[in-house]
Motif scaffolding. Structure first.
Motif, PDB file in Angstrom:
ATOM      1  N   ASP A 275      -7.240   1.528  -7.752  1.00  0.00           N
ATOM      2  CA  ASP A 275      -7.531   2.649  -8.334  1.00  0.00           C
ATOM      3  C   ASP A 275      -7.702   4.006  -7.166  1.00  0.00           C
ATOM      4  O   ASP A 275      -6.737   5.008  -7.307  1.00  0.00           O
ATOM      5  N   GLY A 276      -7.854   3.444  -6.212  1.00  0.00           N
ATOM      6  CA  GLY A 276      -8.280   4.118  -5.874  1.00  0.00           C
ATOM      7  C   GLY A 276      -7.318   4.056  -3.965  1.00  0.00           C
ATOM      8  O   GLY A 276      -7.350   5.489  -2.847  1.00  0.00           O
ATOM      9  N   SER A 277      -6.427   3.389  -3.595  1.00  0.00           N
ATOM     10  CA  SER A 277      -5.847   2.892  -2.689  1.00  0.00           C
ATOM     11  C   SER A 277      -3.926   3.674  -2.861  1.00  0.00           C
ATOM     12  O   SER A 277      -4.169   3.071  -4.553  1.00  0.00           O
ATOM     13  N   ILE A 278      -3.090   3.386  -2.082  1.00  0.00           N
ATOM     14  CA  ILE A 278      -1.563   3.118  -2.659  1.00  0.00           C
ATOM     15  C   ILE A 278      -0.704   1.949  -2.773  1.00  0.00           C
ATOM     16  O   ILE A 278      -0.142   1.842  -3.950  1.00  0.00           O
ATOM     17  N   THR A 279      -1.521   0.643  -2.665  1.00  0.00           N
ATOM     18  CA  THR A 279      -1.499   0.097  -2.140  1.00  0.00           C
ATOM     19  C   THR A 279      -2.664  -0.806  -2.319  1.00  0.00           C
ATOM     20  O   THR A 279      -3.201  -1.856  -1.576  1.00  0.00           O
ATOM     21  N   SER A 280      -3.021  -2.151  -4.077  1.00  0.00           N
ATOM     22  CA  SER A 280      -3.693  -1.817  -4.025  1.00  0.00           C
ATOM     23  C   SER A 280      -3.798  -3.389  -3.323  1.00  0.00           C
ATOM     24  O   SER A 280      -2.703  -3.961  -2.904  1.00  0.00           O
ATOM     25  N   GLN A 281      -5.266  -4.229  -3.348  1.00  0.00           N
ATOM     26  CA  GLN A 281      -5.143  -5.481  -2.562  1.00  0.00           C
ATOM     27  C   GLN A 281      -4.602  -6.928  -2.828  1.00  0.00           C
ATOM     28  O   GLN A 281      -4.301  -7.366  -2.665  1.00  0.00           O
ATOM     29  N   PHE A 282      -4.263  -6.784  -4.422  1.00  0.00           N
ATOM     30  CA  PHE A 282      -3.393  -7.697  -5.352  1.00  0.00           C
ATOM     31  C   PHE A 282      -1.800  -7.880  -4.845  1.00  0.00           C
ATOM     32  O   PHE A 282      -1.577  -8.901  -4.863  1.00  0.00           O
ATOM     33  N   GLU A 283      -1.430  -5.976  -4.662  1.00  0.00           N
ATOM     34  CA  GLU A 283       0.020  -6.052  -4.573  1.00  0.00           C
ATOM     35  C   GLU A 283      -0.670  -6.307  -3.441  1.00  0.00           C
ATOM     36  O   GLU A 283       1.453  -7.368  -3.242  1.00  0.00           O
ATOM     37  N   GLN A 284      -0.729  -5.882  -2.262  1.00  0.00           N
ATOM     38  CA  GLN A 284      -1.102  -6.368  -0.923  1.00  0.00           C
ATOM     39  C   GLN A 284      -0.985  -7.567  -0.707  1.00  0.00           C
ATOM     40  O   GLN A 284       0.077  -8.685   0.338  1.00  0.00           O
ATOM     41  N   HIS A 285      -1.440  -8.706  -1.432  1.00  0.00           N
ATOM     42  CA  HIS A 285      -1.806 -10.152  -1.355  1.00  0.00           C
ATOM     43  C   HIS A 285      -0.451 -10.749  -1.651  1.00  0.00           C
ATOM     44  O   HIS A 285       0.008 -11.728  -0.980  1.00  0.00           O
ATOM     45  N   LEU A 286       0.057 -10.500  -3.185  1.00  0.00           N
ATOM     46  CA  LEU A 286       1.608 -11.126  -2.821  1.00  0.00           C
ATOM     47  C   LEU A 286       2.642 -10.728  -2.376  1.00  0.00           C
ATOM     48  O   LEU A 286       3.258 -11.150  -1.768  1.00  0.00           O
ATOM     49  N   ARG A 287       2.659  -9.834  -1.791  1.00  0.00           N
ATOM     50  CA  ARG A 287       3.586  -8.792  -0.538  1.00  0.00           C
ATOM     51  C   ARG A 287       3.679  -9.341   0.451  1.00  0.00           C
ATOM     52  O   ARG A 287       4.759 -10.194   1.325  1.00  0.00           O
ATOM     53  N   ALA A 288       1.785 -10.100   0.795  1.00  0.00           N
ATOM     54  CA  ALA A 288       1.639 -10.801   2.226  1.00  0.00           C
ATOM     55  C   ALA A 288       2.367 -12.488   1.908  1.00  0.00           C
ATOM     56  O   ALA A 288       3.139 -12.862   2.917  1.00  0.00           O
ATOM     57  N   VAL A 289       2.045 -12.880   1.200  1.00  0.00           N
ATOM     58  CA  VAL A 289       2.585 -14.082   0.621  1.00  0.00           C
ATOM     59  C   VAL A 289       3.587 -14.482   0.979  1.00  0.00           C
ATOM     60  O   VAL A 289       4.145 -15.927   1.007  1.00  0.00           O
ATOM     61  N   LEU A 290       4.714 -13.847   0.440  1.00  0.00           N
ATOM     62  CA  LEU A 290       6.084 -13.414   0.193  1.00  0.00           C
ATOM     63  C   LEU A 290       6.356 -12.751   1.945  1.00  0.00           C
ATOM     64  O   LEU A 290       8.172 -13.187   1.433  1.00  0.00           O
ATOM     65  N   ASP A 291       5.681 -12.739   2.068  1.00  0.00           N
ATOM     66  CA  ASP A 291       6.448 -12.132   3.746  1.00  0.00           C
ATOM     67  C   ASP A 291       6.840 -11.257   3.773  1.00  0.00           C
ATOM     68  O   ASP A 291       8.178 -10.867   4.244  1.00  0.00           O
ATOM     69  N   LEU A 292       6.810  -9.930   2.606  1.00  0.00           N
ATOM     70  CA  LEU A 292       7.534  -9.505   2.144  1.00  0.00           C
ATOM     71  C   LEU A 292       6.886  -7.670   3.087  1.00  0.00           C
ATOM     72  O   LEU A 292       5.792  -7.839   3.573  1.00  0.00           O
ATOM     73  N   PRO A 293       7.643  -6.426   3.537  1.00  0.00           N
ATOM     74  CA  PRO A 293       6.796  -5.565   4.545  1.00  0.00           C
ATOM     75  C   PRO A 293       5.507  -5.307   3.273  1.00  0.00           C
ATOM     76  O   PRO A 293       5.612  -5.034   1.975  1.00  0.00           O
ATOM     77  N   LEU A 294       4.766  -5.091   4.329  1.00  0.00           N
ATOM     78  CA  LEU A 294       3.136  -4.152   3.762  1.00  0.00           C
ATOM     79  C   LEU A 294       3.244  -2.703   3.485  1.00  0.00           C
ATOM     80  O   LEU A 294       3.564  -2.569   3.980  1.00  0.00           O
ATOM     81  N   GLY A 295       2.670  -2.858   2.312  1.00  0.00           N
ATOM     82  CA  GLY A 295       2.343  -1.351   1.759  1.00  0.00           C
ATOM     83  C   GLY A 295       1.156  -0.087   2.087  1.00  0.00           C
ATOM     84  O   GLY A 295       0.174  -0.808   2.875  1.00  0.00           O
ATOM     85  N   SER A 296       0.646   0.591   2.189  1.00  0.00           N
ATOM     86  CA  SER A 296       0.233   2.163   2.810  1.00  0.00           C
ATOM     87  C   SER A 296      -0.713   1.626   1.602  1.00  0.00           C
ATOM     88  O   SER A 296      -1.324   1.082   1.037  1.00  0.00           O
ATOM     89  N   THR A 297      -2.055   2.017   2.947  1.00  0.00           N
ATOM     90  CA  THR A 297      -3.271   1.568   2.384  1.00  0.00           C
ATOM     91  C   THR A 297      -3.956   2.726   1.890  1.00  0.00           C
ATOM     92  O   THR A 297      -5.208   2.763   2.000  1.00  0.00           O
ATOM     93  N   ALA A 298      -3.155   3.876   2.390  1.00  0.00           N
ATOM     94  CA  ALA A 298      -3.874   5.955   2.610  1.00  0.00           C
ATOM     95  C   ALA A 298      -4.839   5.841   1.079  1.00  0.00           C
ATOM     96  O   ALA A 298      -4.295   5.315   0.644  1.00  0.00           O
ATOM     97  N   LEU A 299      -5.900   5.730   1.125  1.00  0.00           N
ATOM     98  CA  LEU A 299      -6.271   7.062  -0.316  1.00  0.00           C
ATOM     99  C   LEU A 299      -5.776   7.615  -0.981  1.00  0.00           C
ATOM    100  O   LEU A 299      -4.867   8.431  -0.249  1.00  0.00           O
ATOM    101  N   LEU A 300      -6.004   7.163  -2.184  1.00  0.00           N
ATOM    102  CA  LEU A 300      -5.354   7.743  -3.580  1.00  0.00           C
ATOM    103  C   LEU A 300      -6.976   9.132  -3.358  1.00  0.00           C
ATOM    104  O   LEU A 300      -5.760  10.556  -3.649  1.00  0.00           O
ATOM    105  N   ALA A 301      -7.633   9.526  -2.552  1.00  0.00           N
ATOM    106  CA  ALA A 301      -8.560  10.865  -2.685  1.00  0.00           C
ATOM    107  C   ALA A 301      -9.791  10.101  -2.110  1.00  0.00           C
ATOM    108  O   ALA A 301      -9.369   9.344  -1.366  1.00  0.00           O
TER     109      ALA A 301
END
Length: 373
Positions: A275-301
């Protein structure tokens, strides 16, 4: 694209929305029927059974994990059969065995507490004599949420564990009792190609050896954030981690940071990212294990606070408390793990975001209180 998750707990459950959004087929090998991730469970089997895990892996592009307990021989069997496994066995062994982890941290130059392997009472006696008569004895494998950890002031206080180790039980190590001012966690994600990203440093608050709260970002983090970034990125690279890595840290009373433990998977300290980041750790984990470009970790607030619901209501379920909780706190997000209430069990969490950390923490705690006993 398909990802197979070994383990049917809440971490696998929280990967489901991210997989749906990305159009990834998520399959889960659950340990039993009706587990937290049952919505995506396509098989039930023992993660210690190589044949069961190999059969599950045949239907997916990559295998990842809800926990670190899959035995090395099963992990090696997956790799030998040609399956993509992330994180792989060479990395996971450092999250599975604290003695291996401490040895490797020393090789990488990562700051950590003084420690020593313990194979006899004499080993422990020597360490205590050199460290003011006190030490923290840990089982090298199998410990979590305070289990497998014991503060001792005399070597004979660990005799039962030493006897267990001699009989084939978990090996032991001892660490100095660190005079820390607070506990911190740094999440980093790495894909096989080497790209890494980090989230802001967070502070974790433990109660009864269980994580109760996570404050993101940690107060006064600016001074140590660059140092911690370097530590986390160096560990992820040095261990060859693919996916999310949580580096748990102590900040000492004299301002140093020391590596406490590692987790090679999405971690409780990162649940706020849903709820607090552009890319959650769960989406990021899926991206990473599939070797997809990683998402922004910037805060939403500017501030996010996550409160664990531990134990749950004394009667009924979390959902029985929804009407009052959601009415009183429409700006707080509630996450249920579909688990029955039990003392000491994490059955859900709530997250609030906003501009002021103190105000956000107040709202999150008030919402979580609806689910207490």
């Amino acid at each position: 694209m398909s990802v197979g998750v070994v383990g049917g707990g809440q971490l696998a459950r929280m990967m489901i929305p991210a997989a749906v959004e990305l159009g990834i087929e998520l399959r889960v090998l659950a340990e039993a029927e009706g587990m937290s991730a049952s919505l995506a469970a396509t098989a039930v089997g023992d993660y210690r059974d190589a044949e069961a895990v190999l059969a599950f892996a045949k239907g997916v592009d990559v295998v990842t994990f809800d926990h670190e307990h899959v035995p090395q021989e099963v992990l090696r069997a997956l790799v030998d059969a040609g399956h993509r496994v992330h994180p792989g066995p060479d990395a996971l062994r450092f999250a599975q065995d604290k003695r291996h982890m401490r040895e490797r941290m020393a090789e990488l130059g990562a700051p950590q507490p003084d420690w020593a392997p313990v194979d006899s009472r004499a080993d422990l006696e020597g360490f205590l004599a050199d460290h003011g008569g006190v030490g923290v004895v840990k089982t090298a494998t199998g410990g979590y949420d305070g289990k497998g950890v014991r503060v001792v002031r005399a070597a004979d206080e660990a005799d039962d564990w030493l006897e267990g180790a001699a009989a084939g039980g978990p090996r032991l190590l001892v660490e100095e009792l660190v005079p820390f001012s607070r506990e911190l966690a740094q999440l980093v994600a790495r894909r096989p190609s080497g790209e890494t990203v980090v989230w802001p440093l967070v502070q974790t608050v433990q109660r009864d050896s269980i994580c109760a709260e996570v404050l993101a970002p940690a107060r006064h983090a600016a001074r140590i954030q660059p140092v911690v970034d370097d530590i986390a990125r160096g560990i992820a690279q040095g261990l060859g981690v693919t996916g999310v890595l949580a580096v748990e840290l102590f900040e000492t009373s004299d301002g140093r940071v020391l590596v406490n433990e590692l987790a090679m998977r999405p971690h409780n300290s990162g649940h706020w990212t849903i709820d607090g980041s552009i890319t959650s750790q769960f989406e990021q984990h899926l991206r990473a294990v599939l070797d997809l470009p990683l998402g922004s970790t910037a805060l939403l607030a500017p501030a996010s606070v996550m409160i664990n619901v531990i134990g749950g209501p004394a009667s009924g379920s979390m959902t029985d408390r929804y009407r009052a909780a959601l009415h009183a706190h429409p700006d707080v997000k509630v996450h249920s793990y579909a688990k029955s209430a039990r003392p000491g069990r994490k059955v859900g969490h709530v997250t609030a975001i906003g501009d002021d950390l103190d105000e956000v923490a107040y709202r999150a705690r008030a919402a979580a209180a609806h689910f207490d006993a």
